[in-house]
Design an enzyme around this catalytic site. Structure first.
Site, short mmCIF file in Angstrom:
data_model
loop_
_atom_site.label_atom_id
_atom_site.label_comp_id
_atom_site.label_asym_id
_atom_site.label_seq_id
_atom_site.Cartn_x
_atom_site.Cartn_y
_atom_site.Cartn_z
CB SER A 157 -2.81 6.20 2.53
OG SER A 157 -2.71 7.15 3.59
NE ARG A 227 9.58 7.79 4.65
CZ ARG A 227 8.37 7.26 3.87
NH1 ARG A 227 6.64 7.63 4.37
NH2 ARG A 227 8.76 6.66 3.16
CG ASP A 324 -3.46 -1.02 5.52
OD1 ASP A 324 -3.05 -0.48 6.21
OD2 ASP A 324 -4.13 -0.37 4.36
CG HIS A 357 -1.44 1.79 4.71
ND1 HIS A 357 -2.54 1.91 4.55
CD2 HIS A 357 -0.58 3.21 4.24
CE1 HIS A 357 -2.72 3.78 4.27
NE2 HIS A 357 -1.09 3.87 3.87
CG ASP A 358 4.76 1.35 2.47
OD1 ASP A 358 3.34 2.41 2.37
OD2 ASP A 358 5.48 1.83 2.41
#
Length: 381
Positions: A157, A227, A324, A357-358
């Site tokens: 990232s 968040r 992602d 994405h994680d």
């Protein structure tokens, strides 16, 4: 007595604080007269000092990549599953280094730190940063450690952006560049997500224009919502569906029941936001997201990414994940295409995953592990 940590962990680690008195000229024209970097290292640096691996952390990451800070520590570093003995970044072979970037909130100089000119926390007066500012501090750390050339610079990232900047600006100081779930710049949608998160923070009545520490308060509600917004974008629709579906945490849809219904995903997001707001700094979140927004690898090359990558001399591994949508596979393929046009050595892997994405952080993904391990095994020391 059994060992308190898993055998494939680096085990107990102690962060180190490095102080730098050399002024740091920033990309925005300002400077820091001095600064500190919180650093962790794993493995042993060989006599030739040729086996160093620099890991660059992402938005909410830190220097704590692997291992544990105490025997009672229940949570290891953020990349524990991929850094350690026998893991893709094998600490039996490599000397691994990661620092908390300046502007961070885990021990390095940042908005929470005391401004030596005022004796008060920097707060809103801390300068905004660019990715190249972090790279410059990483170069100075390498010099302090006596490492003239990294075996590899690795990042996912935002960390991948730092790795690419290394390849362009310090081509002789790394042999391999590993870019995972990243991009050469952010899309308009990505910038929009970041701005929405910043607005959530800045709308908190406890934000006080970034000088909340002077008011002895914290904008926890705003940071929590920021968040939550970010976390949604790090997951995938399929992943959330499989993990939570439409399952309820409380209440029911039975006729005659007017109790408020709470979905599992709602509870999960609130928990993620609440816990994050207890350990992260709001000004750091704003600073980091702006650095993401400002990054554009080819800006100084008239938008020609191939021309930019002609500055690099290292070999590349580029990895993406099918689900992602924050840093979609096509963004990684853009990197690969530019590298090929620049006639650079590149390996590309696109991993099937439901983790969004994680995924670059998530364990038990065999193909990711195999690709990552196979490439790192080729990295000469």
């Amino acid at each position: 007595m059994p060992a308190p940590f898993p055998e494939d962990s680096v085990g107990l680690v102690t962060p180190q604080l490095f102080h730098f008195d050399q002024p740091l000229a920033l990309a925005n024209g300002r400077s820091l007269d001095s600064y500190e970097l919180m650093v962790e290292t794993y493995g042993e640096l060989n006599a030739e000092k040729s086996n160093g691996i620099l890991i660059c952390h992402a938005l909410s990451g830190s220097h704590h990549v692997a291992g544990y800070h105490s025997e009672d520590d229940k949570k290891p570093g953020w990349w524990e599953h991929y850094v350690g003995p026998g893991k893709p970044i094998d600490t039996n072979r490599f000397y691994v280094v990661c620092m908390n970037n300046i502007g961070g909130c885990h021990g390095s100089t940042g908005p929470q730190s005391i401004n030596p000119a005022t004796g008060k926390p920097w707060g809103s007066s801390f300068p905004f940063l660019r990715v190249r500012d972090w790279v410059e501090t990483q170069v100075r750390l390498a010099d302090r450690l006596g490492i003239n050339q990294w075996a590899a610079v690795v990042g996912g990232s935002l960390g991948g952006m730092q790795a690419m900047r290394w390849a362009l600006e310090h081509p002789n100081r790394l042999r391999h560049c590993v870019v995972i779930a990243s991009a050469m710049n952010l899309t308009a949608q990505n910038i929009a997500f970041n701005e929405t998160a910043r607005q959530a923070i800045q709308s908190d009545p406890n934000f006080f224009n970034g000088d909340y520490l002077a008011q002895s308060t914290l904008p926890k509600r705003g940071l929590s919502v920021a968040r939550m917004i970010g976390h949604i974008t790090y997951l995938s629709d399929d992943g959330m569906g499989k993990k939570f579906g439409r399952e309820l945490r409380s209440g029911s849809f039975d006729r005659g029941n007017d109790q408020l219904v709470e979905f599992q995903i709602e509870s999960y997001l609130r928990y993620q936001g609440s816990t994050f707001s207890e350990v992260f700094d709001a000004n750091t979140y704003i600073l980091m997201t702006r650095a993401l927004d400002y990054f554009d690898l080819a800006r100084e090359y008239n938008g020609d990414a191939a021309e930019a990558f002609k500055q690099a001399s290292c070999k590349f591994l580029v990895v993406s994940f099918t689900s992602d949508w924050r840093f979609a596979p096509e963004r990684s393929r853009e990197i690969v295409t530019a590298l090929m046009r620049a006639n650079r050595d590149v390996v590309y892997g696109e991993i099937d995953s439901v983790h969004g994405h994680d995924a670059f952080l998530v364990p038990n993904q065999l193909r990711y592990w195999e690709l990552f391990s196979a490439y790192m095994n080729r990295v000469e020391v």
